[in-house]
Design a protein around this motif. Structure first.
Motif, PDB file in Angstrom:
ATOM      1  N   UNK A  35       0.818  -1.206   0.000  1.00 41.23           N
ATOM      2  CA  UNK A  35       0.000   0.000   0.000  1.00 41.23           C
ATOM      3  C   UNK A  35       0.860   1.268   0.000  1.00 41.23           C
TER       4      UNK A  35
ATOM      5  N   UNK B 248       1.915   2.290  -3.408  1.00 38.73           N
ATOM      6  CA  UNK B 248       0.863   2.972  -4.153  1.00 38.73           C
ATOM      7  C   UNK B 248       0.846   4.449  -3.772  1.00 38.73           C
ATOM      8  N   UNK B 249       1.026   4.713  -2.466  1.00 40.12           N
ATOM      9  CA  UNK B 249       1.007   6.097  -1.999  1.00 40.12           C
ATOM     10  C   UNK B 249       2.234   6.865  -2.449  1.00 40.12           C
TER      11      UNK B 249
ATOM     12  N   UNK C  47       3.311   7.048  -5.233  1.00 42.39           N
ATOM     13  CA  UNK C  47       3.019   7.592  -6.549  1.00 42.39           C
ATOM     14  C   UNK C  47       2.950   9.119  -6.519  1.00 42.39           C
ATOM     15  N   UNK C  48       2.328   9.658  -5.473  1.00 40.93           N
ATOM     16  CA  UNK C  48       2.157  11.112  -5.417  1.00 40.93           C
ATOM     17  C   UNK C  48       3.492  11.853  -5.311  1.00 40.93           C
TER      18      UNK C  48
ATOM     19  N   UNK D  46       5.475  11.410  -8.607  1.00 35.57           N
ATOM     20  CA  UNK D  46       4.976  12.254  -9.692  1.00 35.57           C
ATOM     21  C   UNK D  46       5.282  13.715  -9.423  1.00 35.57           C
TER      22      UNK D  46
ATOM     23  N   UNK E 151       7.088  22.397  15.245  1.00 32.01           N
ATOM     24  CA  UNK E 151       6.923  21.537  14.082  1.00 32.01           C
ATOM     25  C   UNK E 151       5.850  22.193  13.227  1.00 32.01           C
ATOM     26  N   UNK E 152       6.179  22.487  11.981  1.00 28.37           N
ATOM     27  CA  UNK E 152       5.217  23.217  11.154  1.00 28.37           C
ATOM     28  C   UNK E 152       3.969  22.378  10.910  1.00 28.37           C
TER      29      UNK E 152
ATOM     30  N   UNK F   3       2.005  13.279   9.332  1.00 29.76           N
ATOM     31  CA  UNK F   3       0.947  12.721   8.498  1.00 29.76           C
ATOM     32  C   UNK F   3       0.609  13.615   7.317  1.00 29.76           C
ATOM     33  N   UNK F   4       1.038  14.870   7.400  1.00 29.57           N
ATOM     34  CA  UNK F   4       0.709  15.793   6.317  1.00 29.57           C
ATOM     35  C   UNK F   4       1.814  15.883   5.279  1.00 29.57           C
TER      36      UNK F   4
ATOM     37  N   UNK G 127       2.171  14.411   2.580  1.00 25.63           N
ATOM     38  CA  UNK G 127       1.622  14.476   1.227  1.00 25.63           C
ATOM     39  C   UNK G 127       1.212  15.899   0.886  1.00 25.63           C
ATOM     40  N   UNK G 128       0.703  16.601   1.895  1.00 27.01           N
ATOM     41  CA  UNK G 128       0.292  17.981   1.664  1.00 27.01           C
ATOM     42  C   UNK G 128       1.487  18.806   1.219  1.00 27.01           C
TER      43      UNK G 128
ATOM     44  N   UNK H 143       2.319  18.111  -2.353  1.00 23.70           N
ATOM     45  CA  UNK H 143       1.251  18.691  -3.148  1.00 23.70           C
ATOM     46  C   UNK H 143       1.384  20.211  -3.241  1.00 23.70           C
TER      47      UNK H 143
ATOM     48  N   UNK I 189       4.130  21.177  -5.491  1.00 24.42           N
ATOM     49  CA  UNK I 189       3.715  20.908  -6.861  1.00 24.42           C
ATOM     50  C   UNK I 189       2.853  22.047  -7.397  1.00 24.42           C
TER      51      UNK I 189
END
Lengths: 336, 429
Positions: free
Chosen positions: A243, A246-247, A249-250, A253, A304-305, A309-310, A312-313, A316, A319
């Protein structure tokens, strides 16, 4: 002394992990960017290709461990890596023959190929879960640390320890070798040059007698190698879980796009930009600031900014910012 | 004609399930099938009408789920008094920061722009965190085992369905505003990212959604089984069915959900068909087929794309709210892209993109397969492994892995349809 301590803490918790992670992302992004450059679509199955390569390598590693073969202080997985690459190469070449070739002959629109790669993603993901299961697998063996935190403290007498894991060292060394070999291949060999020519202008390349099927085949072979190496290094460094791939990927990319899709140099730059910002933004700077600032100003909170868990944010956000300001990426990529 | 035959065949699948397994199972699959059909309808509006590649369906579905909690759960009074006002002030501060940053960006230029924007964001972020952190801690400290969050508004749960659509539409507006002017691949990656972020927010912002502690006991729009079993008149009425009161009550509850969902689905199909066959729908298809020509005809492509992106996402949000209502609980940990984004795409492609009824058919069919592949695969595996010795490693491994066959099957179905019937089972006219 305090400044040195702060520096060591920063190295230990930010610079080293981010460098290793950046190298893994860069290798993954190189695969994405090569496919984009040559085959002209965004391959959503790339994360699962990485997972497949890592899975085969893990299975071979286990077999080797069972047979008592080892590399001494280095992880056995490095010995198993060529087998993983070979199996992945067979898989992607087979996929290309059975699936992608048809659409290439039809000259299907890139977005159709993206949807096709979604189907391939499902199949590969199912295959990996079918063979090895959805759980966590650890396969790193050999020496755990090049420098352990305790040894470092004894050596230097500093308060802060600096741990340099073997897997991180191997990641960085392998990535450097791989990237050097790739660029040598792309810039110096005939096949590599024909690949670049094909990527720059397909029609001209065809006119000058470059065989497109051969270029595509070589691309898949390189992508299989890159994906497997990236997958195994990530699995060694963290752990293997279908799993998670799969994550991945973000960020992969995001790295490729931030650097400029289709540009190999950009993929590497993008990988490190994403990795360093992810780690920096999610790291709690309390310790570092505690050493640097006088006691009266020492922070109470974690400084800690964002929580981890963030992460990915973060990829993103970078990006989006890059796309808005420089749509072709930091290193000029192509935009079709 | 083809439509009727295919829908009839899918109906037979469900009826067959009713006879072979049980009506209860069949209805369970059918209810989720209805919701899947609505999600597929939403994706079809974006992809089929306008060619927008949204792979963040999961995020919009999850926002719908959040809406259910925010609308229907009773408010936690203590948590509100502990930090409710402060947290709203903090969020307002955050929003003000973003607006200020955007305005600064628009009003400055050159090197001063970078410095000014960075300054605004830094100051705003520090203020936001100083307001936000204590308020969040105060709320999450209120009886964390059972609440620890602000709760909802305590309104009827049916109201959550349109609210879910609105929430998803709001998120879609933000994504669309930033990503729609760019290339299609970039929209895909942007939606993939926003979906992961929404899930991360739901998992981590305990004050809002209780995070991975889940929200249980969301009120229902239909009666509870246990109340039906205790009601003498219900037991008397259903005595003639030949089923135990337990089964009868379970089936009655499922049928009530079925009715509610069917109303929503039929209304949405009707609206989608009207939209598709209106001048607006023709304009959308014209834009999809040739953006340059449509733009030359004076159509505002980006604005129309934004519009259709918001509508499609809102439909997914409604479906998400319905799903959480059906489950009766919000479990942020269970949202997975394969199940909530890519599976919906399989439904649309298999059913027939551009055709509303096709997407709906795909929703029912693929959902039925997704559930039934497991028992079917187990049966198949049983036959394959029959000659193997009991307790052998391979047999055990194969039987255990049956559950992963569904991903494989979905991938193969998608690839087969794309290859041999690229326009889907019910092609666009």
């Amino acid at each position: 002394m305090d400044i040195l301590n702060a520096l060591v803490a920063l190295l230990n918790f930010v610079v080293i992990p981010a460098t290793a992670y950046g190298a893994q992302l860069a290798l993954g992004a190189l695969g994405v960017t090569l496919i984009y450059g040559i085959l002209r679509f965004s391959n959503f199955a790339h994360g699962d290709t990485m997972a497949f390569g890592a899975m085969v390598t893990i299975l071979v590693t286990w077999a080797m461990q069972g047979a008592g073969i080892s590399l001494g202080p280095l992880p056995t997985a490095l010995l198993a890596l060529p087998f993983g690459i070979a199996a992945t190469a067979l898989l992607v070449l087979g996929t290309d023959k059975i699936v992608y070739q048809f659409y290439r002959r039809q000259k299907a629109k890139p977005v159709i190929l993206v949807i096709v790669s979604m189907g391939v993603m499902f199949v590969m993901n199912g295959l990996v879960r079918f063979v090895i299961g959805p759980g966590d697998q650890r396969f790193a063996d050999g020496e755990r640390f090049i420098i352990s935190a305790r040894n470092f403290k004894e050596m230097t007498g500093l308060n802060e320890g600096l741990a340099f894991k073997t897997t991180q060292g191997i990641t960085i060394v392998t990535a450097v070798i791989t990237v050097a070999a790739l660029f040598w291949f792309l810039n110096r060999t005939r096949t590599g040059k024909s690949m670049r020519a094909f990527s720059d202008n397909e029609d001209l390349a065809l006119l000058s007698g470059i065989n497109p099927e051969r270029v595509v085949m070589v691309t898949w072979l390189i992508v299989a190698a890159l994906a497997t190496i990236a997958g195994v290094l990530y699995g060694l460094d963290k752990s293997f879980k279908p799993f998670v791939y799969l994550q991945l990927l973000l960020p992969v990319f995001a790295s490729a796009v931030v650097g400029g899709l289709g540009n190999p140099l950009g993929a590497i730059g993008g990988g490190f930009v994403i990795a360093f910002s992810e780690v920096t933004v999610t790291y709690a700077f309390k310790k570092v600031l505690g050493y640097l600032l006088p006691d009266s100003l020492a922070p109470d909170g974690l400084v800690q900014l964002l929580t981890t868990d963030y992460k990915f944010a973060v990829s993103f956000a970078i990006l989006v910012i890059v796309l808005l300001i420089k749509p072709t990426g930091l290193f000029k990529g192509k935009s079709i | 004609m083809r439509t009727y035959i295919l829908f009839g065949l899918v109906a037979l699948l469900f009826i067959g399930t009713g006879f072979v397994q049980s009506w209860n199972t069949s209805l369970t699959i059918l209810n989720m099938g209805l919701i899947s059909a609505i999600m597929a309808l939403g994706v079809n509006i974006q992809w089929g009408y306008a060619g927008l590649f949204n792979i963040g369906v999961m995020g919009f579905v999850a926002l719908g789920g959040l809406a259910t909690v925010l609308v229907s759960m009773p408010p936690t009074g203590e948590a509100w008094s502990a930090g409710g006002v402060r947290i709203i002030a903090a969020l307002a501060m955050g929003a003000a920061t973003v607006i200020a940053a955007v305005m600064t960006y628009a009003r400055t230029s050159g090197r001063r722009r970078a410095i000014a924007v960075l300054a605004v964001i830094t100051i705003g972020f520090v203020l936001y965190r100083t307001l936000f952190d204590p308020a969040r801690d105060a709320i999450e400290a209120v009886d964390p085992a059972s609440t620890g969050y602000l709760g909802g508004l305590g309104l009827p749960v049916l109201l959550a369905w349109p609210v879910g659509g609105l929430l998803a539409a709001g998120a879609a507006w933000i994504v669309g505003k930033t990503a729609l002017g760019l290339r299609s691949d970039y929209l895909a990656i942007a939606t993939l990212g926003i979906a992961e972020i929404i899930i991360a927010v739901l998992k981590n912002e305990d004050w809002l959604s209780r995070g991975v502690k889940n929200v249980n006991g969301i009120p229902r729009p239909v009666p509870y089984e246990i109340d039906l079993q205790n009601s003498a008149s219900f037991v008397e009425r259903t005595a003639g069915w030949g089923a135990s009161p337990e089964t009868a009550s379970a089936i009655t509850v499922k049928l009530s959900y079925l009715g509610l969902f069917a109303v929503v689905l039929i209304a949405l199909i009707w609206l989608s068909q009207r939209a598709l066959n209106s001048p607006w729908g023709r304009m959308m298809r014209a834009i999809r087929d040739n953006e340059v020509a449509a733009e030359a005809m004076g159509k505002d492509v980006t604005a129309r794309h934004l519009q259709v992106f918001i509508i499609g996402s809102a439909v997914c949000g409604i479906a998400g709210a319905m799903m959480t209502t059906l489950d009766g609980l919000l479990t942020p940990g269970t949202y997975q892209p394969l199940r909530f984004t890519f599976l919906i795409w399989v439904m649309v492609i298999v059913g027939g993109s551009g055709n509303n009824l096709g997407a709906v058919l795909g929703g029912f069919l693929i959902w039925w397969l997704w559930i039934q592949v497991e028992p079917l695969g187990a049966g198949l595996m049983g036959i394959i492994t029959y000659p193997m010795a009991d307790g052998s490693f391979l047999k055990g491994h194969l039987m255990e892995s049956v559950q992963h066959m569904r991903l494989l099957t979905m991938g193969v179905i998608l690839l087969l349809v794309l290859r041999f019937s690229p326009r889907g089972l019910l092609p666009e006219k």
